[in-house]
Write a protein that holds these residues in place. Structure first.
Motif, mmCIF file in Angstrom:
data_model
loop_
_atom_site.group_PDB
_atom_site.id
_atom_site.type_symbol
_atom_site.label_atom_id
_atom_site.label_comp_id
_atom_site.label_asym_id
_atom_site.label_seq_id
_atom_site.Cartn_x
_atom_site.Cartn_y
_atom_site.Cartn_z
ATOM 1 N N TYR A 178 63.295 74.971 56.644
ATOM 2 C CA TYR A 178 64.503 74.345 57.160
ATOM 3 C C TYR A 178 64.647 72.958 56.543
ATOM 4 N N ILE A 179 65.873 72.574 56.282
ATOM 5 C CA ILE A 179 66.162 71.195 55.907
ATOM 6 C C ILE A 179 67.202 70.681 56.899
ATOM 7 N N PHE A 180 66.826 69.632 57.631
ATOM 8 C CA PHE A 180 67.711 68.997 58.600
ATOM 9 C C PHE A 180 68.295 67.748 57.951
ATOM 10 N N LEU A 181 69.620 67.613 58.047
ATOM 11 C CA LEU A 181 70.283 66.426 57.521
ATOM 12 C C LEU A 181 71.519 66.120 58.340
ATOM 13 N N SER A 182 72.076 64.946 58.124
ATOM 14 C CA SER A 182 73.276 64.535 58.858
ATOM 15 C C SER A 182 74.461 65.403 58.457
ATOM 16 N N ALA A 183 75.328 65.661 59.422
ATOM 17 C CA ALA A 183 76.514 66.487 59.177
ATOM 18 C C ALA A 183 77.398 65.843 58.113
ATOM 19 N N LYS A 184 77.999 66.698 57.315
ATOM 20 C CA LYS A 184 78.868 66.260 56.228
ATOM 21 C C LYS A 184 80.294 66.749 56.459
ATOM 22 N N PRO A 185 81.288 66.055 55.855
ATOM 23 C CA PRO A 185 82.666 66.555 55.933
ATOM 24 C C PRO A 185 82.822 67.785 55.044
ATOM 25 N N ASP A 186 83.842 68.523 55.261
ATOM 26 C CA ASP A 186 84.140 69.729 54.491
ATOM 27 C C ASP A 186 83.107 70.819 54.780
ATOM 28 N N HIS A 187 83.438 72.014 54.356
ATOM 29 C CA HIS A 187 82.557 73.155 54.585
ATOM 30 C C HIS A 187 81.712 73.422 53.351
ATOM 31 N N PRO A 188 80.490 73.928 53.567
ATOM 32 C CA PRO A 188 79.697 74.309 52.401
ATOM 33 C C PRO A 188 80.319 75.527 51.723
ATOM 34 N N SER A 189 80.130 75.626 50.425
ATOM 35 C CA SER A 189 80.639 76.758 49.673
ATOM 36 C C SER A 189 79.596 77.130 48.630
ATOM 37 N N SER A 190 79.002 78.300 48.779
ATOM 38 C CA SER A 190 77.921 78.747 47.884
ATOM 39 C C SER A 190 76.834 77.685 47.748
ATOM 40 N N PRO A 191 76.283 77.205 48.877
ATOM 41 C CA PRO A 191 75.279 76.144 48.807
ATOM 42 C C PRO A 191 74.027 76.598 48.073
ATOM 43 N N GLN A 192 73.479 75.687 47.286
ATOM 44 C CA GLN A 192 72.294 75.989 46.494
ATOM 45 C C GLN A 192 71.457 74.724 46.329
ATOM 46 N N ILE A 193 70.156 74.910 46.374
ATOM 47 C CA ILE A 193 69.233 73.809 46.125
ATOM 48 C C ILE A 193 68.519 74.093 44.812
ATOM 49 N N ILE A 194 68.474 73.093 43.957
ATOM 50 C CA ILE A 194 67.750 73.196 42.692
ATOM 51 C C ILE A 194 66.523 72.303 42.827
ATOM 52 N N TYR A 195 65.341 72.893 42.580
ATOM 53 C CA TYR A 195 64.093 72.164 42.824
ATOM 54 C C TYR A 195 63.061 72.521 41.771
ATOM 55 N N ASP A 196 62.302 71.509 41.356
ATOM 56 C CA ASP A 196 61.269 71.722 40.338
ATOM 57 C C ASP A 196 59.853 71.503 40.861
ATOM 58 N N GLY A 197 59.711 71.388 42.173
ATOM 59 C CA GLY A 197 58.382 71.219 42.762
ATOM 60 C C GLY A 197 57.875 69.798 42.755
ATOM 61 N N LYS A 198 58.735 68.861 42.387
ATOM 62 C CA LYS A 198 58.308 67.462 42.290
ATOM 63 C C LYS A 198 58.923 66.619 43.400
ATOM 64 N N ASP A 199 59.256 65.380 43.100
ATOM 65 C CA ASP A 199 59.675 64.412 44.113
ATOM 66 C C ASP A 199 61.076 64.612 44.693
ATOM 67 N N HIS A 200 62.007 65.124 43.876
ATOM 68 C CA HIS A 200 63.402 65.178 44.301
ATOM 69 C C HIS A 200 63.978 66.576 44.071
ATOM 70 N N ALA A 201 64.979 66.920 44.874
ATOM 71 C CA ALA A 201 65.718 68.168 44.697
ATOM 72 C C ALA A 201 67.201 67.820 44.691
ATOM 73 N N ILE A 245 64.362 77.625 41.738
ATOM 74 C CA ILE A 245 63.234 76.864 41.218
ATOM 75 C C ILE A 245 63.365 76.794 39.704
ATOM 76 N N VAL A 246 63.290 75.591 39.182
ATOM 77 C CA VAL A 246 63.393 75.365 37.738
ATOM 78 C C VAL A 246 62.121 74.651 37.265
ATOM 79 N N ASP A 247 61.887 74.674 35.969
ATOM 80 C CA ASP A 247 60.715 73.986 35.413
ATOM 81 C C ASP A 247 60.857 72.471 35.524
ATOM 82 N N ASN A 248 62.077 71.986 35.318
ATOM 83 C CA ASN A 248 62.295 70.547 35.345
ATOM 84 C C ASN A 248 63.774 70.271 35.584
ATOM 85 N N ILE A 249 64.067 69.379 36.518
ATOM 86 C CA ILE A 249 65.444 68.933 36.719
ATOM 87 C C ILE A 249 65.679 67.842 35.676
ATOM 88 N N PRO A 250 66.625 68.043 34.761
ATOM 89 C CA PRO A 250 66.790 67.110 33.636
ATOM 90 C C PRO A 250 67.527 65.823 34.020
#
Length: 116
Positions: free
Chosen positions: A21-44, A93-98
């Motif tokens: 789960y990822i909990f975050l503050s509510a945002k305006p507008d609706h999500p559309s095809s939400p996706q997380i890109i992550y390389d296993g490091k500090d940031h996504a 999951i990607v090898d590296n977020i450029p």
């Protein structure tokens, strides 16, 4: 054109069955095809919709491996102490977020946790 916004107040948690789960503050507008890109490091990068691209700033080292094993994440948007919305986001999951995170003022988890 959309810009990246740093999401500094979020929490990653594991459910009883290993779901993430990822909990975050509510945002305006609706999500559309939400996706997380992550390389296993500090940031996504959370692509919430075509106009909202959020940098999930400083993924805690204790959850990185669990997050990398997931195919999707439950996003929970909160407003004060209430859940406004929850939905699934695909996790790619990607090898590296450029991205040179230093150019946008971000460092590593280790560097951030040692700041006074």
């Amino acid at each position: 054109m959309s810009e990246y916004i740093t999401e500094k107040k979020f929490m990653v948690a594991e459910g009883n069955r290993g779901e993430m789960y990822i909990f975050l503050s509510a945002k305006p507008d609706h999500p559309s095809s939400p996706q997380i890109i992550y390389d296993g490091k500090d940031h996504a990068v959370f692509l919430r919709n075509t106009k909202q691209k959020l940098i999930l700033d400083y993924i805690h080292p204790d959850v990185r491996e669990k997050l990398c094993r997931s195919k999707e994440v439950v996003i929970v948007e909160t407003l004060l102490d209430n859940i406004k919305d929850s939905y699934f986001a695909d996790l790619k999951i990607v090898d590296n977020i450029p991205v040179d995170w230093g150019l946008i003022g971000l460092s590593t988890w280790e560097q951030a946790s040692h700041k006074s």
